[in-house]
Design an enzyme around this catalytic site. Structure first.
Site, PDB file in Angstrom:
ATOM      1  N   TYR A 148      -4.135  -2.463   8.863  1.00 48.95           N
ATOM      2  CA  TYR A 148      -3.717  -1.307   7.955  1.00 48.95           C
ATOM      3  C   TYR A 148      -3.984   0.110   8.825  1.00 48.95           C
ATOM      4  O   TYR A 148      -2.881   0.620   8.942  1.00 48.95           O
ATOM      5  CB  TYR A 148      -4.223  -1.045   6.711  1.00 48.95           C
ATOM      6  CG  TYR A 148      -3.766  -0.310   5.693  1.00 48.95           C
ATOM      7  CD1 TYR A 148      -2.711  -0.255   5.362  1.00 48.95           C
ATOM      8  CD2 TYR A 148      -4.513   1.087   5.444  1.00 48.95           C
ATOM      9  CE1 TYR A 148      -2.104   0.911   4.530  1.00 48.95           C
ATOM     10  CE2 TYR A 148      -3.918   2.141   4.780  1.00 48.95           C
ATOM     11  CZ  TYR A 148      -2.792   2.190   4.257  1.00 48.95           C
ATOM     12  OH  TYR A 148      -2.179   2.753   3.196  1.00 48.95           O
ATOM     13  N   ASN A 177      -6.776   9.495  -0.888  1.00 52.80           N
ATOM     14  CA  ASN A 177      -6.784   8.778  -2.012  1.00 52.80           C
ATOM     15  C   ASN A 177      -6.136   9.346  -3.279  1.00 52.80           C
ATOM     16  O   ASN A 177      -6.324  10.611  -3.617  1.00 52.80           O
ATOM     17  CB  ASN A 177      -8.285   8.741  -2.612  1.00 52.80           C
ATOM     18  CG  ASN A 177      -9.267   7.797  -1.528  1.00 52.80           C
ATOM     19  OD1 ASN A 177      -9.472   8.081  -0.405  1.00 52.80           O
ATOM     20  ND2 ASN A 177      -9.952   6.644  -2.131  1.00 52.80           N
TER      21      ASN A 177
END
Length: 333
Positions: A148, A177
Site C-alpha cells: 500500500y 485517517n
C-alpha cells in the site's frame, strides 16, 4: 441539467469515501459514473443513488483499461485498510500502479483533469512531526504494509511524470485517517473496530500501549477538501495534506467511544503490528492557504454519527434485513 455540470468518473465509487463523493457531486448537479470492482466497496453504499438519472454504476477493475467519456476523474480505487490490502498484496500494488497508469492514460486521451487519492502512508513511520508535504517519508519498501505505502508512492510518481511529460492537469491529495458512516464494519480500522467492539460489549483491542497517535477527520470534511482541491487553478497540483490536525492517542479514542456508547467494554492490549506508525498528524497549512479548507466537524459529533450508523447496521443484521457483512472472502478477516 446545469450548464456548469460536468461528467465525472469516480473510481472506487462504491467504497466508503467514494460513495460520499458520488453523493456530493450529484448534489452539485453533475453526471457521475461510479466504477468499482466490489473488493471492498459495497453496492449498498450507493443504493440510494441508483434512481438518480445522473448516476451510473459500472463493475470494473481499474487494473484493466477503461474507455469512457468524462470531464474529470477522481481516482479513489484501492483497498485502504491493512486487513484488506494485506489480503492480496500483489493485487493492491497492481491497483495502485496499473490503476494509476490506466486512469492517467484515460485522462491523457480526454485531456481531463484527474485527482489522485493518495495517503498519509506515503510518510511511513515519520521522523518529522507534524508531517508537511515536503517531507519525503520513512517507508519500509519490503514490509507487510509496503504494498500500500509504496504503491501509493509510485502512483504519485506516475501522476507527476504525466504532468511534466504530457502536461496533464493533475491534483494529488494525501488523505489522513478519515471516519464516518459507510465504513466497512470489519475493515480493521481503529474507529470501526472500537465502535463494533463497544456496541457488542466486547473487550476493546488496543495494539501496543495505546500511546501511538492519530488524527481523525470526519468524512464530510474530507470530501469537501477533495472537491476544493479539484477546483483549484490548473497550476496547483499538490500534493496537499487533507486531515484533521487535532491529535490524540489510540487509548484516548477508545475511552471516548466507550463513553459515547455507554459500553461496559474493557481495554485489552496486544503486540504492536509490524511497521505500525507511532505518530500521525497532518500539517494543513497548505490546504488552508490554497483551498481555504480545514475540518470543522468536532470528533464528538462525528463519532456520534458513526456510532449511530453502526448501531443501525447491527440492528439490520440482527433482524435479517441485510446479510452479515462479516461474510468476507476467506482470509480477509
Amino acid at each position: 441539467m446545469s450548464v456548469t455540470s460536468k461528467r465525472i468518473l469516480v473510481t472506487g465509487g462504491a467504497g466508503f469515501l467514494g460513495s460520499h463523493l458520488c453523493e456530493r457531486l450529484l448534489n452539485e448537479g453533475n453526471d457521475v459514473l461510479c466504477v468499482d470492482n466490489y473488493f471492498t466497496g459495497r453496492r449498498t453504499n450507493v443504493a440510494h443513488l441508483l434512481d438518480n438519472p445522473r448516476f451510473e454504476i459500472m463493475r470494473h477493475d481499474v487494473t484493466f483499461p477503461l474507455y469512457v467519456e468524462v470531464d474529470e476523474i477522481y481516482n479513489l480505487a484501492c483497498p485502504a485498510s491493512p486487513i484488506h490490502y494485506q489480503h492480496d498484496p500483489v493485487q493492491t500494488t497492481k491497483t495502485s500502479v496499473h490503476g494509476a497508469i490506466n486512469m492517467l492514460g484515460l485522462a491523457k486521451r480526454l485531456r481531463a483533469k484527474i485527482l489522485q487519492a493518495s495517503t498519509s502512508e506515503v510518510y511511513g513511520d515519520p521522523h518529522v512531526h507534524p508531517q508537511t508535504e515536503d517531507y519525503w517519508g520513512n517507508v519500509n519498501p519490503i514490509g507487510f504494509r509496503s504494498c500500500y505505502d509504496e504503491g501509493k508512492r509510485c502512483a504519485e510518481t506516475l501522476f507527476f511524470d504525466y504532468h511534466r511529460q504530457h502536461k496533464l492537469k493533475i491534483k494529488v491529495a494525501r488523505i489522513f485517517n478519515t471516519y464516518g458512516p459507510r465504513m466497512h464494519p470489519q475493515d480493521g480500522r481503529v474507529v470501526s473496530n472500537f465502535i463494533m467492539q463497544a456496541l457488542a460489549g466486547e473487550p476493546i483491542t488496543i495494539y501496543g500501549e495505546g500511546n501511538q497517535t492519530r488524527s481523525f477527520c470526519f468524512v464530510s470534511d474530507l470530501i469537501d477538501g477533495l472537491i476544493r482541491l479539484m477546483n483549484t487553478p490548473d497550476d496547483f497540483t499538490g500534493p496537499v495534506n487533507l486531515g484533521n490536525p487535532v491529535e490524540m492517542t489510540i487509548r484516548e479514542l477508545a475511552e471516548n467511544i466507550i463513553a459515547l456508547t455507554g459500553s461496559k467494554s474493557e481495554l485489552i492490549f496486544e503486540p504492536l503490528p509490524h511497521d505500525d506508525p507511532t505518530q500521525r498528524k497532518p500539517d494543513i497549512t497548505l490546504a488552508r492557504a490554497k483551498l481555504g479548507w480545514e475540518p470543522d466537524v468536532p470528533l464528538k459529533h462525528g463519532l456520534e454519527a458513526t456510532i449511530a450508523y453502526f448501531a443501525r447496521l447491527r440492528d439490520e443484521i440482527a433482524s435479517g434485513a441485510i446479510a452479515d457483512p462479516r461474510i468476507l472472502r476467506e482470509g480477509a478477516r
